[in-house]
Every structure is written in C-alpha cells, then in structure tokens.
Motif scaffolding. Structure first.
Motif, short mmCIF file in Angstrom:
data_model
loop_
_atom_site.label_atom_id
_atom_site.label_comp_id
_atom_site.label_asym_id
_atom_site.label_seq_id
_atom_site.Cartn_x
_atom_site.Cartn_y
_atom_site.Cartn_z
N UNK A 46 0.84 -1.20 0.00
CA UNK A 46 0.00 0.00 0.00
C UNK A 46 0.87 1.25 0.00
N UNK A 47 0.48 2.24 -0.80
CA UNK A 47 1.15 3.55 -0.81
C UNK A 47 0.10 4.65 -0.73
N UNK A 48 0.54 5.82 -0.27
CA UNK A 48 -0.36 6.96 -0.12
C UNK A 48 -0.49 7.72 -1.45
N UNK A 49 -1.70 8.09 -1.78
CA UNK A 49 -1.93 8.97 -2.94
C UNK A 49 -1.68 10.41 -2.49
N UNK A 50 -0.50 10.93 -2.82
CA UNK A 50 -0.11 12.25 -2.33
C UNK A 50 -1.07 13.34 -2.81
N UNK A 51 -1.67 13.14 -3.96
CA UNK A 51 -2.57 14.15 -4.51
C UNK A 51 -3.90 14.19 -3.74
N UNK A 52 -4.21 13.13 -2.99
CA UNK A 52 -5.48 13.07 -2.28
C UNK A 52 -5.28 13.02 -0.77
N UNK A 53 -4.16 13.54 -0.28
CA UNK A 53 -3.93 13.64 1.16
C UNK A 53 -4.16 15.08 1.61
N UNK A 54 -4.49 15.25 2.89
CA UNK A 54 -4.78 16.57 3.42
C UNK A 54 -3.53 17.46 3.31
N UNK A 55 -3.70 18.75 2.99
CA UNK A 55 -2.53 19.62 2.80
C UNK A 55 -1.69 19.79 4.06
N UNK A 56 -2.25 19.51 5.24
CA UNK A 56 -1.47 19.64 6.48
C UNK A 56 -0.84 18.32 6.90
N UNK A 57 -0.74 17.36 6.00
CA UNK A 57 -0.04 16.11 6.26
C UNK A 57 1.35 16.16 5.62
N UNK A 58 2.34 15.62 6.31
CA UNK A 58 3.68 15.45 5.75
C UNK A 58 3.85 13.98 5.38
N UNK A 59 4.15 13.69 4.14
CA UNK A 59 4.25 12.33 3.63
C UNK A 59 5.64 12.14 3.03
N UNK A 60 6.28 11.00 3.32
CA UNK A 60 7.61 10.73 2.78
C UNK A 60 7.54 10.49 1.28
N UNK A 61 8.71 10.59 0.62
CA UNK A 61 8.76 10.43 -0.82
C UNK A 61 8.31 9.06 -1.27
N UNK A 62 8.52 8.03 -0.44
CA UNK A 62 8.08 6.69 -0.83
C UNK A 62 6.61 6.46 -0.50
N UNK A 63 5.94 7.50 0.04
CA UNK A 63 4.48 7.44 0.31
C UNK A 63 4.13 6.34 1.29
N UNK A 64 5.01 6.15 2.33
CA UNK A 64 4.78 5.10 3.33
C UNK A 64 4.63 5.65 4.75
N UNK A 65 5.15 6.85 5.02
CA UNK A 65 5.16 7.40 6.37
C UNK A 65 4.48 8.76 6.36
N UNK A 75 0.61 22.66 11.91
CA UNK A 75 -0.83 22.37 11.94
C UNK A 75 -1.39 22.56 13.35
N UNK A 76 -2.46 23.30 13.45
CA UNK A 76 -3.13 23.53 14.73
C UNK A 76 -4.58 23.04 14.61
N UNK A 77 -4.88 22.02 15.41
CA UNK A 77 -6.25 21.49 15.39
C UNK A 77 -7.12 22.37 16.28
N UNK A 78 -8.01 23.13 15.66
CA UNK A 78 -8.83 24.08 16.42
C UNK A 78 -10.22 23.56 16.72
N UNK A 79 -10.62 22.44 16.12
CA UNK A 79 -11.95 21.90 16.36
C UNK A 79 -12.00 21.07 17.62
N UNK A 80 -13.17 20.46 17.88
CA UNK A 80 -13.36 19.61 19.05
C UNK A 80 -13.27 18.15 18.63
N UNK A 81 -12.71 17.32 19.52
CA UNK A 81 -12.63 15.90 19.24
C UNK A 81 -11.51 15.55 18.28
N UNK A 82 -11.62 14.36 17.68
CA UNK A 82 -10.59 13.84 16.79
C UNK A 82 -10.53 14.65 15.49
N UNK A 83 -9.31 14.91 14.95
CA UNK A 83 -9.19 15.69 13.70
C UNK A 83 -9.48 14.82 12.47
N UNK A 84 -10.77 14.54 12.23
CA UNK A 84 -11.15 13.64 11.15
C UNK A 84 -10.70 14.15 9.77
#
Length: 417
Positions: free
Chosen positions: A219-238, A245-254
């Motif tokens: 499995x690899x990450x689709x970098x084009x469809x990941x949230x802009x506040x995510x950092x993804x390695x070049x191999x799309x594994x981490x 990034x500051x989570x300002x909402x309540x509860x889990x950052x869905x």
C-alpha cells in the motif's frame, strides 16, 4: 509538618470520593414464557442519577448492534432489528425511582424462543464504566384449558397437525431471517452457502497472521489526495501532521486524512500499519480503515468504514450513530493488521504483536474502495505503512487497479510533503 499531614489527608479523601459505580444484576436467571413481558433487573451501586449516562443492553458479540441504546437523555435509533418496538427501559419494582435512582432495567415484550440467553448491561459515564450479565430462560407458554381431549382422536390429530404447521412456519421465518442477516439468498438458490459461512468464520479471527499475510498487498499513499497539512515521505509510506498544523476543532481531527493509491473491487486484501518507533510509546491517536474511491465525508452511508483510536476517549468504529467500544482493545496495538474481504463485505482488524483478532465490521461494498489513514495529532511517533510479503496472485483474487510501484524503501531523510 502539620500542614503536610492535612494535605495528604485531603488527597486521600479526594481519591476515595472519585466517581465510580458498579452495575448490579440478580444472581439467578430470569424465567419467563413465550409471548409474555419480562423485566431484566439492573441497577447502579451506589445509586446515582443515570439520566446523563450511556446505557447499552446487548447480546453476546453484538455490542455495536444493541438490544437498546440510551444516550444524551433518550433512547437512540441504533438497535437490533428483532428487538425494535419490543424493548424499553423500565423500573425493577414499584419502589424504584427509575433512572434518577440508577435503575437501568430492561423491559422485553412478546418474548420469543430465540430471546433466550445472556443479555449484557453496559453503563458508561465520563470517568467510570461497568457491565454485568443477566441470563434469560424462555419456556413454553402455560397449558390452556382448551387443550384437546385425548379421548377424541380426531381432535388430537387436528391439534397435532396444527402444531406441526405452526412449527414449520416458524422454522421457515427463522431461516429467512438468518439468510437476511448474512446478506445472502436462500440456500437452495446459492449452492456455495456452506463455503461462504466458512469464509466468514475465518474472517473473524480463526486465521493466523501468517495466513493473513498470504493476502498481503503493498500500500502507498496517494499524495494528490492527502490533506494539505499532512507530511508524507517520498516513498508514500510514512505520514504525520505538519509542524505548523493547529487542530482548532473539538474531538478527533477527522479531516487530517490520506487515501491509498490502490483500489479494490473484489477479493481479499491485507496490509499492516505500525504505530511505534524505537524508544517511543505507541501512538494514542490514529484512524485506519477503507473508503469509497469518491468519498465525500467519513460516514458509512457516504462510503467509509474505520477503527479510530482517540487517546483517553477510547476506541470507536464508524457508524451513522457513533459507537464507543468497551476497553477490550488492550494492550494498545503497536502494529495493526487490516483484512478487507470485499466479496463478503467484511473489514477486520488484528493486533499483530499480540497475534489476536480485535473486531470485524460487516457491510456491503459497491464500487472501488481504497485504504484510509489518519495519523491524528500530538504523538511523537509517525504512522508507518509496512511492507508485507507479496501475495500469490491469481486471476480471481487480483483486483488492485494501480500502476504505481508496489514496493518502496523507507528513507532516512526528513518527512516531506
């Protein structure tokens, strides 16, 4: 010296008066006959107002499909279909004050033979929870005074044939209901039912990790469809949240989600995710599952299914009404295995290190689905998609629709977006 002693006494007093309770039920089984109404007594000790608590009555292994679910001051619509319009909260005696006195007893109407067995009463508050089991014995209804005269053979024959017809009808209804629950046609329309049942039984925990890995996919990450506040390695594994990034909402950052590149439309597929790195504790915040390729939000009705770890708030599965799981997913997984059985509509999760099955979600998939990931926020460890041994592909099981290379090495350099 005296002030230190006073402070210690106050601390002990606060600890002794912390919020806690026990769920109490009768020791003996409850006996009632078919067609009657029965009360399954259950109450909180010491007594306290239960109107603001979560109350869940459920059968064995049916926590997410309860007999009755009370939350936010009212009975919720989440309910096993066979108990709809037959279950309610009641008082165990005329002296009971109901929910205000901690009485969470269950009332069942129009009892059926299949109602016999164990019922679990689970009560949860902000800082305490407990559960107990009530055993219900369902007997045949009392004999009627209109019973046929055994000296009249014609009447006896008539009632015998009537009873046989009713039992046959009841058996047919139960058979069709069972087929509906597992989402299949009747056995005479599907000669593979026996094989399907065996596959379902395997999918919920009988297979070893080695057997599961025979269905492994990379499995690899689709970098084009990941949230802009995510950092993804070049191999799309981490992946992990960006430093700013500051989570300002309540509860889990869905919203902090990423989708896998690989799409599945049939077959069985397995992958693993790691939540630890050297000298750090396991992640407390993460979300793992699958979603429709064109999903719009995180609900089953719109096409996403997942297991979420929300730190001290516990574990949740995705449903239209959020379901909090009991604290049975311990120890906290360091490495999670995910098995997608597209054809059977099953999504199973495994604690790889402890080599045990955690839970299985049942649904019906339509159209392509992709892996779903969310690393949460606030953990020192990133979320790492592991490389498992490649499965032996066949014309039936191969359904990965991607041209992206399926193997990649984890880089030693910094995580980049």
């Amino acid at each position: 010296m005296m002030s230190i002693i006073i402070i210690a006494l106050l601390v002990n007093l606060l600890m002794d008066t912390s919020e806690s309770f026990s769920v109490v039920v009768p020791r003996d089984q409850i006996v009632a006959h078919v067609g009657s109404t029965v009360t399954l007594p259950c109450w909180i000790s010491p007594p306290e107002n239960a109107e603001a608590l979560e109350i869940r009555w459920y059968r064995h292994d049916q926590f997410s499909n309860p007999v009755l679910f009370y939350q936010h001051g009212k009975i919720q619509d989440l309910q096993e279909e066979s108990f709809r319009n037959r279950s309610s909260l009641t008082v165990r005696s005329d002296q009971s004050g109901g929910l205000k006195d901690g009485d969470v007893s269950l009332r069942l109407e129009k009892l059926r033979i299949q109602d016999e067995g164990s019922f679990y009463c689970y009560v949860s508050g902000e800082s305490a929870y407990d559960s107990s089991k009530v055993v219900l014995k369902v007997t045949d209804p009392p004999e009627s005074s209109d019973s046929p005269d055994p000296s009249d053979p014609w009447k006896a024959l008539f009632f015998t044939l009537l009873i046989c017809a009713l039992l046959g009808l009841a058996g047919l209804i139960l058979y069709k209901y069972r087929q509906k629950l597992i989402g299949k046609k009747q056995a005479d329309q599907n000669p593979k039912d026996g094989l399907m049942e065996k596959l379902i039984k395997k999918a919920v925990g009988e297979e070893t990790i080695e057997e599961l890995r025979k269905h492994a996919v990379q499995i690899t990450i689709d970098r084009e469809r990941s949230h802009p506040d995510l950092r993804v390695t070049k191999d799309c594994k981490i992946m992990r949240e960006a430093p700013g990034y500051k989570h300002t909402g309540e509860g889990f950052p869905y919203e902090l989600c990423a989708l896998g590149t690989q799409r599945f439309t049939s077959g069985r597929h397995y992958w693993e995710v790691s939540f630890t790195q050297k000298d750090t504790p396991p992640k407390h915040y993460w979300l793992i599952g699958v979603a429709k390729h064109d999903r719009s939000d995180l609900t089953p009705s719109s096409g996403s299914w997942f297991l979420c770890s929300d730190g001290d708030n516990g574990f949740y599965i995705n449903s239209d009404t959020p379901v909090k799981l009991p604290p049975t997913l311990t120890p906290r997984p360091e490495q999670l295995g995910v098995l997608l059985d597209y054809d059977l509509g099953l999504l199973s999760f495994y604690n790889v290190k402890e080599r045990k099955h955690l839970l299985t979600m049942s649904t019906r998939f339509t159209g392509p689905v992709v892996p779903l990931f969310n690393p949460g926020v606030g953990d020192p460890s990133p979320l790492v998609i592991l490389d498992c041994p490649e499965p032996v592909e066949s014309a039936v099981e191969s359904s990965v629709e991607s041209s992206v290379p399926l193997t990649a090495q984890t880089p030693d350099g910094p995580i980049q977006k």
